[in-house]
Write an enzyme that holds these catalytic residues in place. Structure first.
Site, PDB file in Angstrom:
ATOM      1  CB  SER A 143      -0.866  -0.174   1.093  1.00  0.00           C
ATOM      2  OG  SER A 143      -1.182   1.102   1.192  1.00  0.00           O
ATOM      3  CE1 TYR A 168      -4.456  -2.486   4.780  1.00  0.00           C
ATOM      4  CE2 TYR A 168      -3.411  -0.031   4.001  1.00  0.00           C
ATOM      5  CZ  TYR A 168      -3.780  -1.074   3.843  1.00  0.00           C
ATOM      6  OH  TYR A 168      -4.073  -1.654   1.933  1.00  0.00           O
TER       7      TYR A 168
END
Length: 342
Positions: A143, A168
């Site tokens: 990501s 995350y």
């Protein structure tokens, strides 16, 4: 090839499955269909792939597609240390494309344990299965959030990524480190893809494109964080899928040293778009002006993302080419059809 795609009921996973099937590959889709967002949308995606809701809802039931002869689906948790190795043993995959993860930056602040289970334990399970079943190539989702507090723009893969600002992001950085370890120790190729704000038809309801469109259609104000002073490398789904599939299909035999076996790339549009310009494109295609509720920056968020995709262009001839206006129009057309909006 025979390819396992995890996160097959997700936004990117669904589109990747579609493209791989169009290319003639055999695909097994895996997803746990969690309720982080509307599960009906996930089931609807699977129905497009020929898997009924009744079949998809049953854990560990391996169901063949009614539409694609070379597609099947199984509902499973990545962290299931009994079921996943059995799946690998029975299917003899060539390549694994791991797109399954607990998504969301803000959600990780309230639900940290979920991220450890899916993104750390689950990814380790994937790595172990790849190791023991001689997978030729593991392609996995990282990501853009790994860049955290990095202030160098555009983000490049040689930049420091040691300052994540959400769990995350930390879990995705952990995946990259784990993949490096396995590529080094067990000599199989891994390729991590740092996705940058993907949008398009069948997109996630928790992402800006969907949230803005849905609110504007319903006559509700939209939340514009950091008082609109945000920029994102909005990337249309077809451009993302083209890159992912090209990586999956490329022969990895020449990759022999650790530096060659382990790769991480940015995959984005290579162009930061101001949030207010993105909103304006939505307004234009809806023919409506949004009511904007200006808010401060949220915890765990960053003001700007912008991908340097030079190395992906060099190694895979990657060429993102969908203008924002075209991508926004395609999403809105899908949204109106799916939700029966006139």
């Amino acid at each position: 090839m025979k390819i396992l795609v995890t996160g097959a009921a997700g936004f990117i996973g669904f589109h990747v499955c579609n493209r791989l099937l169009e290319q003639g590959h055999h695909v097994v889709g895996l997803d746990n269909i969690n309720d982080y967002y509307d599960v009906q949308l996930k089931y609807a995606r699977l129905q497009q792939l020929g898997i009924s809701k009744d079949d998809a809802a049953v854990f560990l039931k391996h169901t063949s597609s009614r539409t694609y002869p070379h597609f099947s689906f199984v509902k499973m948790h990545l962290e299931d240390r009994e079921a996943l190795p059995k799946l690998f043993a029975s299917e003899n995959f060539d390549v694994v494309c791991n797109l399954a993860a607990q998504a969301g930056v803000r959600y990780s602040i309230e639900n940290p344990e979920t991220y450890i289970d899916a993104n750390i334990v689950g990814f380790l399970n994937i790595l172990e299965c790849c190791r023991h079943h001689h997978i030729k190539h593991l392609v996995y989702a990282s990501s853009s959030s790994v860049y955290g507090l990095n202030t160098q723009i555009p983000f490049a893969t040689n930049h420091q990524v040691d300052t994540p600002i959400s769990l995350y992001a930390a879990s995705k950085k952990s995946n990259e480190l784990m993949a490096h370890t396995y590529s080094h120790l067990f000599k199989f190729p891994t390729t991590g893809l740092r996705f940058f704000t993907v949008y398009g038809p069948w997109g996630r309801p928790d992402m800006a494109m969907f949230l803005f469109t849905d609110a504007i259609v319903k006559g509700q104000p939209i939340k514009v964080f950091n008082n609109g002073q945000m920029a994102r490398d909005f990337t249309y789904i077809d451009d993302i899928v083209a890159g992912v599939v090209r990586i999956i299909e490329k022969d990895t035999t020449p990759r022999t040293t650790t530096n060659q076996l382990y790769k991480v790339y940015n995959i984005g549009n290579n162009n930061a778009v101001k949030l207010l310009d993105f909103i304006e494109a939505i307004e234009t295609h809806l023919g409506t002006t949004a009511q904007k509720h200006m808010l401060p920056m949220q915890p765990g968020d960053v003001a700007q993302t912008w991908a340097d995709v030079t190395d992906l262009m060099r190694d895979y001839n990657y060429k993102p080419q969908t203008p924002i206006s075209n991508g926004v129009k395609a999403f809105i057309n899908w949204y109106k059809t799916y939700y029966n909006v006139t």
